[in-house]
Design a protein around this motif. Structure first.
Motif, PDB file in Angstrom:
ATOM      1  N   ILE A  44       0.763  -1.249   0.111  1.00 32.19           N
ATOM      2  CA  ILE A  44       0.080  -0.138   0.127  1.00 32.19           C
ATOM      3  C   ILE A  44       0.795   1.441   0.111  1.00 32.19           C
ATOM      4  O   ILE A  44       0.441   2.228  -0.668  1.00 32.19           O
ATOM      5  CB  ILE A  44      -0.994   0.060   1.150  1.00 32.19           C
ATOM      6  CG1 ILE A  44      -2.099   1.066   0.930  1.00 32.19           C
ATOM      7  CG2 ILE A  44      -0.299   0.208   2.534  1.00 32.19           C
ATOM      8  CD1 ILE A  44      -3.168   1.023   1.920  1.00 32.19           C
ATOM      9  N   ALA A  45       2.006   1.210   0.858  1.00 27.29           N
ATOM     10  CA  ALA A  45       2.874   2.445   0.875  1.00 27.29           C
ATOM     11  C   ALA A  45       3.374   2.571  -0.682  1.00 27.29           C
ATOM     12  O   ALA A  45       3.742   3.844  -1.077  1.00 27.29           O
ATOM     13  CB  ALA A  45       3.953   2.224   1.737  1.00 27.29           C
ATOM     14  N   MET A  46       3.936   1.588  -1.459  1.00 24.94           N
ATOM     15  CA  MET A  46       4.342   1.730  -2.815  1.00 24.94           C
ATOM     16  C   MET A  46       3.253   2.518  -3.571  1.00 24.94           C
ATOM     17  O   MET A  46       3.535   3.570  -4.314  1.00 24.94           O
ATOM     18  CB  MET A  46       4.865   0.387  -3.362  1.00 24.94           C
ATOM     19  CG  MET A  46       5.862  -0.188  -2.878  1.00 24.94           C
ATOM     20  SD  MET A  46       6.158  -1.873  -2.922  1.00 24.94           S
ATOM     21  CE  MET A  46       6.190  -1.870  -4.937  1.00 24.94           C
ATOM     22  N   GLN A  47       2.246   1.852  -3.680  1.00 29.44           N
ATOM     23  CA  GLN A  47       0.913   2.575  -4.399  1.00 29.44           C
ATOM     24  C   GLN A  47       0.604   3.836  -3.968  1.00 29.44           C
ATOM     25  O   GLN A  47       0.425   4.571  -4.899  1.00 29.44           O
ATOM     26  CB  GLN A  47      -0.088   1.604  -4.393  1.00 29.44           C
ATOM     27  CG  GLN A  47       0.008   0.397  -5.016  1.00 29.44           C
ATOM     28  CD  GLN A  47      -1.267  -0.521  -4.663  1.00 29.44           C
ATOM     29  OE1 GLN A  47      -2.182  -0.068  -4.792  1.00 29.44           O
ATOM     30  NE2 GLN A  47      -1.196  -1.858  -4.996  1.00 29.44           N
ATOM     31  N   GLN A  48       0.805   4.254  -2.662  1.00 29.57           N
ATOM     32  CA  GLN A  48       0.579   5.608  -2.166  1.00 29.57           C
ATOM     33  C   GLN A  48       1.849   6.455  -2.781  1.00 29.57           C
ATOM     34  O   GLN A  48       1.368   7.520  -3.304  1.00 29.57           O
ATOM     35  CB  GLN A  48       0.638   5.567  -0.779  1.00 29.57           C
ATOM     36  CG  GLN A  48      -0.637   4.852  -0.065  1.00 29.57           C
ATOM     37  CD  GLN A  48      -0.542   5.217   1.548  1.00 29.57           C
ATOM     38  OE1 GLN A  48       0.449   5.061   2.059  1.00 29.57           O
ATOM     39  NE2 GLN A  48      -1.668   5.441   2.161  1.00 29.57           N
ATOM     40  N   GLY A  49       2.912   6.034  -2.816  1.00 27.06           N
ATOM     41  CA  GLY A  49       3.984   6.856  -3.380  1.00 27.06           C
ATOM     42  C   GLY A  49       3.884   7.125  -4.822  1.00 27.06           C
ATOM     43  O   GLY A  49       4.007   8.370  -5.087  1.00 27.06           O
TER      44      GLY A  49
END
Length: 397
Positions: A315-320
């Motif tokens: 989820i952090a990668m997609q948020q980035g």
């Protein structure tokens, strides 16, 4: 030059590094002044840390130099520790200076959530960074050496892992692989070694597919792990832990993997938080601060059922990626894009050659799931560093 907007990114974890790399790709030269701040000069692969913690891999393999990922002509890297965030002044105070910003991205990572359990913060170790896993690995080896001098102290050979989420399960998988090697090295009877995995929830890997959880627990039980599910740790001390209704497990090694909260700096900055995490809007912005974006462990988002998404690397990668898009859109006066989490699947390692996972709508277990885990790790290396990083690091993951 003074009219160029300043973007400051705090933290080079999954959310921060993906934001930086996407800005690097999408922004033109001199379109914005981008600064990435991180306390280390490397990005580390959090989902790989359970291996060096157990001693089944070298900690160096879990880290990537930031200078090898960023274009220094587009992104300034500052190695420093954030001391304070001042949204009202649009400033960030570092231990060795001050940065002003027009746009701020906060991705400082989480801190262990101890849920107020007495002694946990003082006496348990955490799998949270390259340095913390080095400490755990050396500590485990030291316990075997200590036992050879004091063979009556079986607590040296008793390892307690609090929490049976992904980190806890993956760590006990690696630790159970490492124990036979350490027993041989130190001439210790393997029957004396105990690994306890203690979880307060009624199941290991809460929320995961029950069939796969059962398979995983069976694999790990056969490798020597004793599960205590539906059992809470009530207290932690230098002598071990107290669980359930007062039972004491004597152990010189307690490793806590039972939860993550946000960062205290965010609370201190005056943001409205829930356990140190900010409930961001659909564009990943802090409510009331349209120039401040929050990603990764520091953000709080809810799924369509109204439950918070767990703070995962995925989820952090997609948020980035979305955060970078919205920063560029804001600079160019274009409409922002709402964030929608796309679950690509989840895989949990159970040690060498064993894993369980769900991907592409199917369940996987055993060696096939282990291969899938490897493929996910390689894909991440490719995303952040291209084929050269895959060739350099891929063989270690």
């Amino acid at each position: 030059m003074s009219n160029i907007p300043k973007i400051v990114i705090l933290g080079a974890g999954y959310g921060g590094i993906l934001t930086a790399l996407r800005l690097q790709k999408e922004l033109n030269y001199n379109e914005a002044d981008v600064t990435l701040v991180n306390k280390h000069d490397y990005h580390y692969i959090t989902t790989h840390l359970h291996m060096p913690a157990a001693g089944t891999d070298n900690p160096e393999n879990a880290r990537v130099s930031i200078s090898k990922l960023i274009d220094e002509f587009k992104i300034d890297f500052v190695k420093s520790t954030v001391v304070q965030i001042r949204p009202q002044d649009k400033k960030v105070i570092l231990e060795d200076g001050t940065l002003s910003y027009d746009y701020l991205v906060i991705g400082l990572g989480g801190e262990p959530e101890t849920f107020g359990i007495p002694g946990l913060g003082e006496h348990a170790m955490n799998i949270r960074s390259i340095n913390s896993v080095r400490l755990i690995r050396e500590h485990i080896e030291y316990q075997f050496a200590r036992f050879k001098r004091e063979p009556h102290r079986t607590d040296y050979l008793t390892f307690v892992v609090g929490g049976a989420g992904f980190t806890g399960i993956e760590f006990v998988g690696e630790l159970s692989d490492r124990i036979p090697e350490l027993c041989k090295q130190f001439d210790v009877d393997p029957a004396l070694v105990k690994i306890y995995n203690i979880e307060a929830a009624p199941t290991a890997l809460p929320g995961f597919d029950p069939e796969l959880v059962e398979y995983g627990m069976d694999v790990l039980t056969k490798k020597g792990v004793t599960f205590r599910i539906g059992t809470a740790i009530k207290e932690c001390s230098p002598e071990g832990v107290v669980v359930g209704e007062g039972e004491e497990i004597k152990s010189a090694t307690v490793i806590w993997t039972g939860g993550i909260r946000g960062n205290r700096l965010i609370e201190e900055a005056g943001f409205e938080t829930m356990r140190g995490r900010v409930k961001v809007d659909e564009f990943l912005r802090s409510p009331g601060n349209e120039n401040i974006y929050i990603v990764g462990d520091n953000s709080l988002m809810f799924n369509p059922e109204g439950r918070p998404y767990p703070p995962t690397a995925q989820i952090a990668m997609q948020q980035g990626v979305v955060c970078a898009h919205n920063l560029v859109a804001s600079i160019r006066n274009q409409p922002p894009k709402g964030f929608t989490f796309s679950n690509k699947g989840t895989v949990a390692s159970l040690g060498k050659g064993e894993a369980i996972g769900i991907a592409f709508g199917k369940k996987y277990k055993g060696r096939v799931a282990a291969w899938l885990k490897k493929a996910i790790d390689l894909r991440y290396l490719f995303i952040i560093g291209g084929i050269s990083l895959v060739l350099r690091k891929g063989k270690f993951l």
